[in-house]
Design a protein around this motif. Sequence first.
Motif, PDB file in Angstrom:
ATOM      1  N   SER A 151      -6.427  -5.294 -10.886  1.00  0.00           N
ATOM      2  CA  SER A 151      -7.873  -5.201 -11.142  1.00  0.00           C
ATOM      3  C   SER A 151      -8.490  -6.594 -11.214  1.00  0.00           C
ATOM      4  N   MET A 152      -7.755  -7.570 -11.737  1.00  0.00           N
ATOM      5  CA  MET A 152      -8.316  -8.930 -11.792  1.00  0.00           C
ATOM      6  C   MET A 152      -8.554  -9.467 -10.383  1.00  0.00           C
ATOM      7  N   VAL A 153      -7.565  -9.265  -9.499  1.00  0.00           N
ATOM      8  CA  VAL A 153      -7.703  -9.766  -8.134  1.00  0.00           C
ATOM      9  C   VAL A 153      -8.791  -8.977  -7.398  1.00  0.00           C
ATOM     10  N   ALA A 154      -8.779  -7.663  -7.568  1.00  0.00           N
ATOM     11  CA  ALA A 154      -9.764  -6.837  -6.857  1.00  0.00           C
ATOM     12  C   ALA A 154     -11.184  -7.245  -7.229  1.00  0.00           C
ATOM     13  N   LEU A 155     -11.430  -7.432  -8.513  1.00  0.00           N
ATOM     14  CA  LEU A 155     -12.793  -7.771  -8.923  1.00  0.00           C
ATOM     15  C   LEU A 155     -13.202  -9.162  -8.434  1.00  0.00           C
ATOM     16  N   ALA A 156     -12.228 -10.064  -8.317  1.00  0.00           N
ATOM     17  CA  ALA A 156     -12.564 -11.430  -7.888  1.00  0.00           C
ATOM     18  C   ALA A 156     -12.750 -11.535  -6.375  1.00  0.00           C
ATOM     19  N   VAL A 157     -11.972 -10.754  -5.596  1.00  0.00           N
ATOM     20  CA  VAL A 157     -12.045 -10.971  -4.141  1.00  0.00           C
ATOM     21  C   VAL A 157     -12.561  -9.768  -3.355  1.00  0.00           C
ATOM     22  N   ARG A 158     -12.754  -8.626  -4.014  1.00  0.00           N
ATOM     23  CA  ARG A 158     -13.324  -7.424  -3.405  1.00  0.00           C
ATOM     24  C   ARG A 158     -12.656  -7.060  -2.073  1.00  0.00           C
ATOM     25  N   PRO A 159     -11.386  -6.642  -2.129  1.00  0.00           N
ATOM     26  CA  PRO A 159     -10.714  -6.219  -0.900  1.00  0.00           C
ATOM     27  C   PRO A 159     -11.356  -4.951  -0.337  1.00  0.00           C
ATOM     28  N   ARG A 160     -11.075  -4.673   0.914  1.00  0.00           N
ATOM     29  CA  ARG A 160     -11.601  -3.446   1.537  1.00  0.00           C
ATOM     30  C   ARG A 160     -10.959  -2.214   0.902  1.00  0.00           C
ATOM     31  N   LEU A 161      -9.681  -2.351   0.556  1.00  0.00           N
ATOM     32  CA  LEU A 161      -8.946  -1.217  -0.018  1.00  0.00           C
ATOM     33  C   LEU A 161      -7.857  -1.738  -0.954  1.00  0.00           C
ATOM     34  N   CYS A 162      -7.682  -1.049  -2.085  1.00  0.00           N
ATOM     35  CA  CYS A 162      -6.558  -1.333  -2.985  1.00  0.00           C
ATOM     36  C   CYS A 162      -5.578  -0.185  -2.878  1.00  0.00           C
ATOM     37  N   VAL A 163      -4.304  -0.519  -2.759  1.00  0.00           N
ATOM     38  CA  VAL A 163      -3.279   0.519  -2.627  1.00  0.00           C
ATOM     39  C   VAL A 163      -2.288   0.392  -3.782  1.00  0.00           C
ATOM     40  N   PHE A 164      -2.053   1.482  -4.485  1.00  0.00           N
ATOM     41  CA  PHE A 164      -0.998   1.518  -5.500  1.00  0.00           C
ATOM     42  C   PHE A 164       0.135   2.376  -4.939  1.00  0.00           C
ATOM     43  N   ALA A 165       1.254   1.718  -4.568  1.00  0.00           N
ATOM     44  CA  ALA A 165       2.400   2.452  -4.020  1.00  0.00           C
ATOM     45  C   ALA A 165       3.351   2.761  -5.161  1.00  0.00           C
ATOM     46  N   LEU A 166       3.513   4.047  -5.448  1.00  0.00           N
ATOM     47  CA  LEU A 166       4.370   4.400  -6.566  1.00  0.00           C
ATOM     48  C   LEU A 166       5.345   5.511  -6.213  1.00  0.00           C
ATOM     49  N   ASN A 167       6.136   5.895  -7.200  1.00  0.00           N
ATOM     50  CA  ASN A 167       7.207   6.866  -6.961  1.00  0.00           C
ATOM     51  C   ASN A 167       6.713   8.288  -7.243  1.00  0.00           C
ATOM     52  N   ALA A 168       5.599   8.649  -6.640  1.00  0.00           N
ATOM     53  CA  ALA A 168       4.992   9.975  -6.796  1.00  0.00           C
ATOM     54  C   ALA A 168       4.070  10.132  -5.594  1.00  0.00           C
ATOM     55  N   ASP A 169       3.689  11.360  -5.302  1.00  0.00           N
ATOM     56  CA  ASP A 169       2.886  11.578  -4.097  1.00  0.00           C
ATOM     57  C   ASP A 169       1.421  11.227  -4.256  1.00  0.00           C
ATOM     58  N   GLY A 170       1.014  10.804  -5.427  1.00  0.00           N
ATOM     59  CA  GLY A 170      -0.389  10.472  -5.696  1.00  0.00           C
ATOM     60  C   GLY A 170      -0.644  10.769  -7.156  1.00  0.00           C
ATOM     61  N   VAL A 171      -1.886  11.057  -7.487  1.00  0.00           N
ATOM     62  CA  VAL A 171      -2.211  11.451  -8.859  1.00  0.00           C
ATOM     63  C   VAL A 171      -2.091  12.965  -8.919  1.00  0.00           C
ATOM     64  N   TYR A 172      -1.336  13.459  -9.862  1.00  0.00           N
ATOM     65  CA  TYR A 172      -1.164  14.910  -9.991  1.00  0.00           C
ATOM     66  C   TYR A 172      -2.221  15.487 -10.923  1.00  0.00           C
ATOM     67  N   SER A 173      -2.754  16.671 -10.547  1.00  0.00           N
ATOM     68  CA  SER A 173      -3.735  17.315 -11.421  1.00  0.00           C
ATOM     69  C   SER A 173      -3.039  17.726 -12.710  1.00  0.00           C
ATOM     70  N   ASP A 174      -1.765  18.040 -12.577  1.00  0.00           N
ATOM     71  CA  ASP A 174      -0.972  18.438 -13.730  1.00  0.00           C
ATOM     72  C   ASP A 174       0.473  18.061 -13.381  1.00  0.00           C
ATOM     73  N   PRO A 175       1.089  17.161 -14.149  1.00  0.00           N
ATOM     74  CA  PRO A 175       2.406  16.651 -13.775  1.00  0.00           C
ATOM     75  C   PRO A 175       3.449  17.749 -13.577  1.00  0.00           C
ATOM     76  N   SER A 176       3.311  18.882 -14.292  1.00  0.00           N
ATOM     77  CA  SER A 176       4.344  19.918 -14.159  1.00  0.00           C
ATOM     78  C   SER A 176       4.215  20.650 -12.815  1.00  0.00           C
ATOM     79  N   SER A 177       2.987  20.798 -12.297  1.00  0.00           N
ATOM     80  CA  SER A 177       2.825  21.508 -11.019  1.00  0.00           C
ATOM     81  C   SER A 177       3.019  20.561  -9.836  1.00  0.00           C
ATOM     82  N   ARG A 178       2.903  19.275 -10.063  1.00  0.00           N
ATOM     83  CA  ARG A 178       3.011  18.249  -9.011  1.00  0.00           C
ATOM     84  C   ARG A 178       2.001  18.492  -7.888  1.00  0.00           C
ATOM     85  N   GLU A 179       0.858  18.996  -8.265  1.00  0.00           N
ATOM     86  CA  GLU A 179      -0.202  19.222  -7.281  1.00  0.00           C
ATOM     87  C   GLU A 179      -1.035  17.942  -7.193  1.00  0.00           C
TER      88      GLU A 179
END
Length: 258
Positions: A151-179
């Motif tokens: 967030s510090m870098v993003a706010l200072a340089v305003r990239p076109r896109l920020c990507v968070f690569a993590l060990n999940a398919d994205g943000v889950y609506s509910d972690p138990s359903s993995r939706e």
Amino acid sequence: MILVKLGGSVITDKARPLTPRRASIRALASALAGLREPVIAVHGGGSFGHYWSVRHDMHTRADEYDARGVATVKDSMARLGAIVTGALLRAGASPYPLAPSSIMRRTRADTAAIRDMARVAEAGWMPVTYGDALWAGGRRSFILSGDRIMSMVALAVRPRLCVFALNADGVYSDPSSREVVPEMRAGQGVSTGDAGMDVTGGMARKLAESARIARAGIDVFVVNGNRPGRITAAVAGKGHQGTLIRGRRVGGRAARSS
Ligand code: IP8
């Protein structure tokens, strides 16, 4: 400009102390090396930095932590950083490793140094930095998370896109359903579930930093880092297989970003 966070849970095996996931690092490195626009990469601590931070009871709040703990966390992160930059180099990128202390003044972002980092990226190198233990003044130190760096870098340089690569398919609506939530607004409520062993707050921290970035008008893409092709596709505008957190629109248009 693309700003990418390589999550510690993707580049290390969090169940085994000090164990890099070399195949995942290689795959991510070749995806980043293939991107056709300037990239700044940030990586997390996984079973390197978090392992030692937990052992030495060190946290994001500045305090008088064990000096050996600080040194050990720093040593482990420099080693993990070398593995990441080595993989980028072999993949054909020109990584430019930057210790996080070079973009911070104690506990605050050094905006001028961060803007220079963006100029380094525009000139053809790929700056790479990471979460770490940092000096806060006197005998105090703190753990700076890679998500906070994002967030510090993003706010200072305003990239076109920020990507968070993590060990999940994205943000889950509910972690138990993995939706996976395909698209959301900054600050939209979701349950995160997984703070786990992370001294920096796991998924909740990522969402908080993502929301801060999106509120500044910058799109954030949360993606499975074990599927680097999804990063390539999103950057190329070929769909978002993950969660896209839309930057807040100002008068129907995104605030200016490069
Ligand atoms: O994995 C924290 O970075 P993160 C790094 O991005 C350390 O939270 C040293 C624990």
